[in-house]
Enzyme design. Structure first.
Site, PDB file in Angstrom:
ATOM      1  N   CYS A 113      -1.208   2.695 -12.673  1.00  0.00           N
ATOM      2  CA  CYS A 113      -1.505   3.054 -11.086  1.00  0.00           C
ATOM      3  C   CYS A 113      -0.515   4.244 -10.887  1.00  0.00           C
ATOM      4  O   CYS A 113      -1.322   5.763 -10.521  1.00  0.00           O
ATOM      5  CB  CYS A 113      -1.363   1.638  -9.920  1.00  0.00           C
TER       6      CYS A 113
ATOM      7  N   SER B 259       0.743  -1.065  -0.037  1.00  0.00           N
ATOM      8  CA  SER B 259      -0.248   0.001   0.024  1.00  0.00           C
ATOM      9  C   SER B 259       0.840   1.058  -0.262  1.00  0.00           C
ATOM     10  O   SER B 259       2.243   0.574   0.307  1.00  0.00           O
ATOM     11  CB  SER B 259      -1.102   0.211   1.174  1.00  0.00           C
TER      12      SER B 259
ATOM     13  N   CYS C 121      -5.535  -6.980   7.113  1.00  0.00           N
ATOM     14  CA  CYS C 121      -4.425  -6.511   7.871  1.00  0.00           C
ATOM     15  C   CYS C 121      -2.707  -7.261   6.930  1.00  0.00           C
ATOM     16  O   CYS C 121      -1.760  -6.515   7.540  1.00  0.00           O
ATOM     17  CB  CYS C 121      -3.768  -6.974   9.121  1.00  0.00           C
TER      18      CYS C 121
END
Length: 396
Positions: free
Chosen positions: A357, A135, A174
């Site tokens: 992206c 991330s 998570c």
């Protein structure tokens, strides 16, 4: 074929904001724009114009994967140039209609998540940093390594929560566990993580034992909707993009329901800057099945109907662009290894995904935002300013 080539030339004349060279299937080469081209796009075969006009991102994405189209130069720059041209048919969002509505049952959600994250831990280990964080990182300086920036991000999140030792934390989605491990080791929190990825669950379970944190950290292979306990703090990083448009209200309702009174939640995720801008049929088909990137106003409206209060909203778009560019460099460095194990079509697919992206963040089509929220009735012990966040950030 002559008509298709004429139509292509007409489109390319307005498609790019920077000069780009096009080599057509018959060898004809044309440079559009003034100056040195940022890249050369080569069409090894003709793609029918009807396919291009019907669904351009899916058509071109598949053509690149299959070697029908090659790009010499920066794929990211080509896509940014197309996004930034006001006359390009890639400008803004025109593709939401191509993504079907999905039910996002628990079974469907698990299948979608596992199709992406259960490719294999060995694949992600090839190009992620040692924290195995997949991330947006947080670069306090331009010179931060990716590993440093990922730890910066985790600590930035935990610092925002204003948590106290001994309090409880739930991390929804998570990943490979760096956040819940850090929360336990450095902040003294009792951490619990949930994931739908078997590979991630196995990895985190092993890490917990290796760190000797069995009494402080737990991980479950479980849908977030099946969590029944409540917690002092909740985090969720890169998760709401997976729940689907139809489930966004349920997701945030679940965050509210699982949060203790006076608790804090930090929700970190990608948002669209324009209505539908984060919807792409190629990514939905090949990378994130079932994914949906909501508009910022859409999220705010949902949260305002819940007993949650916004305390801070922080955009991190440039940080994610930089993160993706580093991932791309890392991915290119292991090209031969990835092709050997996964095949060239898979390599080209992921190369396009990472660079597309990065281009979307660079051009401003999408953003990544951290939402700090609290649940009433009062937050009298929360600091009055953001200073507490940056003081804690700088102490690490």
């Amino acid at each position: 074929m002559v008509f298709d080539k004429f139509a292509y030339k007409k489109i390319f004349n307005k498609m790019f904001s920077k000069p780009v060279t096009i080599t057509f299937w018959d060898g004809d080469t044309v440079t559009y724009g003034e100056g040195a081209p940022v890249a050369t796009i080569k069409f090894n075969e003709m793609i029918p114009m009807t396919s291009m006009m019907k669904n351009p991102t899916l058509t071109l994405g598949e053509a690149y994967m299959d070697g029908i189209v090659d790009i010499d130069g920066s794929l990211q720059e080509v896509i940014v140039s197309a996004y930034q041209s006001k006359d390009s048919f890639f400008n803004g969002s025109k593709f939401a209609k191509f993504v079907p509505k999905q039910k996002h049952t628990k079974e469907a959600s698990q299948e979608d998540v596992q199709s992406h994250y259960d490719i294999g831990n060995d694949f992600y280990e090839k190009w992620l940093d040692p924290t195995m964080t997949y991330s947006c990182a947080y670069f306090k300086t331009e010179d931060d390594t990716l590993e440093e920036a990922q730890y910066n991000k985790v600590r930035h999140i935990l610092n925002k929560l204003h948590a106290k030792r001994g309090e409880s934390l739930l991390d929804i989605g998570c990943g490979w566990g760096t956040l819940i491990i850090t929360a336990a080791k450095e902040y003294g929190l009792k951490s619990r993580g949930v994931t739908l990825s078997q590979e991630q669950y196995d990895f985190v379970s092993k890490r917990i034992v290796e760190e000797g944190l069995e009494n402080q950290v737990e991980v479950y292979l479980r849908d977030y909707r099946d969590v029944t306990q409540t917690y002092d703090h909740i985090t969720s990083v890169g998760m709401f993009e997976h729940v689907g448009k139809e489930n966004l209200s349920e997701y945030f309702q679940n965050v509210s329901d699982r949060l203790n009174p006076n608790g804090t939640a930090l929700i970190h995720g990608i948002t669209g800057q324009h209505i539908g801008a984060g919807v792409d049929p190629w990514i939905n088909k090949y990378i994130f099945p079932g994914g949906y990137i909501p508009h910022l106003a859409e999220l705010v409206e949902i949260v305002m109907d819940l007993p949650l209060q916004f305390d801070d909203i922080e955009p991190l778009r440039r940080h994610y662009q930089k993160t993706l560019e580093i991932w791309t460099d890392n991915f290119h460095a292991v090209k031969a290894d990835v092709i050997d194990s996964m095949g060239e079509r898979f390599y080209r697919m992921w190369d396009m995904y990472l660079q597309a992206c990065a281009a979307s963040f660079e051009s401003g089509n999408i953003d990544v935002i951290q939402f700090l929220m609290s649940k009433g009735p009062s937050m009298h012990d929360m600091p009055m300013t953001r200073a507490y966040i940056y003081e804690a950030d700088n102490a690490k």
